[in-house]
Design a protein around this motif. Structure first.
Motif, PDB file in Angstrom:
ATOM      1  N   UNK A  59       0.791  -1.230   0.000  1.00 41.68           N
ATOM      2  CA  UNK A  59       0.000   0.000   0.000  1.00 41.68           C
ATOM      3  C   UNK A  59       0.817   1.272   0.000  1.00 41.68           C
ATOM      4  N   UNK A  60       2.148   1.157   0.005  1.00 41.41           N
ATOM      5  CA  UNK A  60       2.990   2.346   0.128  1.00 41.41           C
ATOM      6  C   UNK A  60       2.865   3.278  -1.069  1.00 41.41           C
ATOM      7  N   UNK A  61       2.776   2.718  -2.275  1.00 37.94           N
ATOM      8  CA  UNK A  61       2.700   3.569  -3.457  1.00 37.94           C
ATOM      9  C   UNK A  61       1.376   4.327  -3.500  1.00 37.94           C
ATOM     10  N   UNK A  62       0.284   3.652  -3.134  1.00 37.05           N
ATOM     11  CA  UNK A  62      -1.008   4.341  -3.074  1.00 37.05           C
ATOM     12  C   UNK A  62      -0.981   5.452  -2.022  1.00 37.05           C
TER      13      UNK A  62
ATOM     14  N   UNK B  66       8.128   6.099  -1.108  1.00 37.54           N
ATOM     15  CA  UNK B  66       7.242   4.947  -0.958  1.00 37.54           C
ATOM     16  C   UNK B  66       8.101   3.712  -0.744  1.00 37.54           C
ATOM     17  N   UNK B  67       8.050   3.154   0.456  1.00 39.89           N
ATOM     18  CA  UNK B  67       8.801   1.930   0.755  1.00 39.89           C
ATOM     19  C   UNK B  67       7.961   0.741   0.301  1.00 39.89           C
ATOM     20  N   UNK B  68       7.929   0.551  -1.003  1.00 36.81           N
ATOM     21  CA  UNK B  68       7.044  -0.462  -1.589  1.00 36.81           C
ATOM     22  C   UNK B  68       7.776  -1.748  -1.969  1.00 36.81           C
ATOM     23  N   UNK B  69       8.924  -1.994  -1.339  1.00 38.42           N
ATOM     24  CA  UNK B  69       9.669  -3.219  -1.609  1.00 38.42           C
ATOM     25  C   UNK B  69      11.147  -3.025  -1.337  1.00 38.42           C
TER      26      UNK B  69
END
Length: 208
Positions: free
Chosen positions: A93-96, A168-171
């Motif tokens: 959900x970080x990018x959203x 965004x910590x998305x990975x």
């Protein structure tokens, strides 16, 4: 000479409503009601099969000069340490969450060129799309500095400073240790991090 008796005076009875307004008074003119706010210019990353065209109208940038295309060696503006804001989010959900943060920034009056978005995992769709036209074209948009710019962990060291940096910590959790300090160094007034609070605190300090 005989006096002629005066005719009795006839008193007017109360009349009905006036057909015309009283003399000297005019009906107030209603003030114009502002129309709806103009739609915000299209943001990068918004759906569209074709390559996003340059917006027809852009507010001129304030007094900030365009970042020099020389890359990370360019001197950063003289800003104090940025404020850090943490938005708890999972990697999925970080990018959203970052997108919502950017929307709020623009709605609050930030100009698009003030904002840099960094991803640690999957790149933002806009970045993927623009890189398909070549690295030079992609970074030319960065150097123009007139719109939100999206980049990833591998290229954040090449990005110039902007007033606001959204991460965004998305990975790739390991990338956070490198990206967050770089992002903080690129943020002029505000650093927004969307991710796991414990991970962010371990990198930037427990006071975040």
């Amino acid at each position: 000479m005989p006096l002629i008796p005066e005719e009795p005076q006839i008193h007017e009875k109360a009349q009905g409503p006036r057909a015309t307004p009283a003399s000297g008074r005019t009906a107030p003119t209603p003030r114009p009601v502002p129309g709806p706010r103009p739609a915000a210019p299209p943001r990068p990353g918004r759906p569209g099969p074709a390559r996003p065209a340059a917006p027809a109208q852009r507010a001129s940038r304030d007094t900030a000069a365009k970042p020099a295309p020389s890359g990370p060696a360019a001197a950063a503006p003289a800003w104090s340490a940025p404020q850090i804001q943490l938005i708890p989010a999972t990697p999925d959900g970080a990018l959203d969450a970052a997108e919502e943060a950017v929307d709020l920034l623009l709605d609050s009056g930030r100009t698009p060129g003030d904002v840099l978005v960094v991803t640690t995992g999957e790149p933002h769709p806009w970045a993927t799309h623009e890189l398909s036209f070549g690295d030079a074209a992609y970074w030319a948009q960065h150097d123009a500095g007139d719109d939100v710019f999206y980049t990833d962990a591998a290229a954040v060291d090449r990005a110039a400073s902007r007033a606001v940096v959204v991460v965004a910590l998305n990975g790739d959790e390991a990338a956070a240790a490198t990206v967050l300090p770089l992002a903080r160094s690129r943020a002029g007034t505000l650093l927004i991090v969307c991710g796991d609070p414990q991970r962010v605190n371990s990198v930037l300090g427990a006071g975040v």
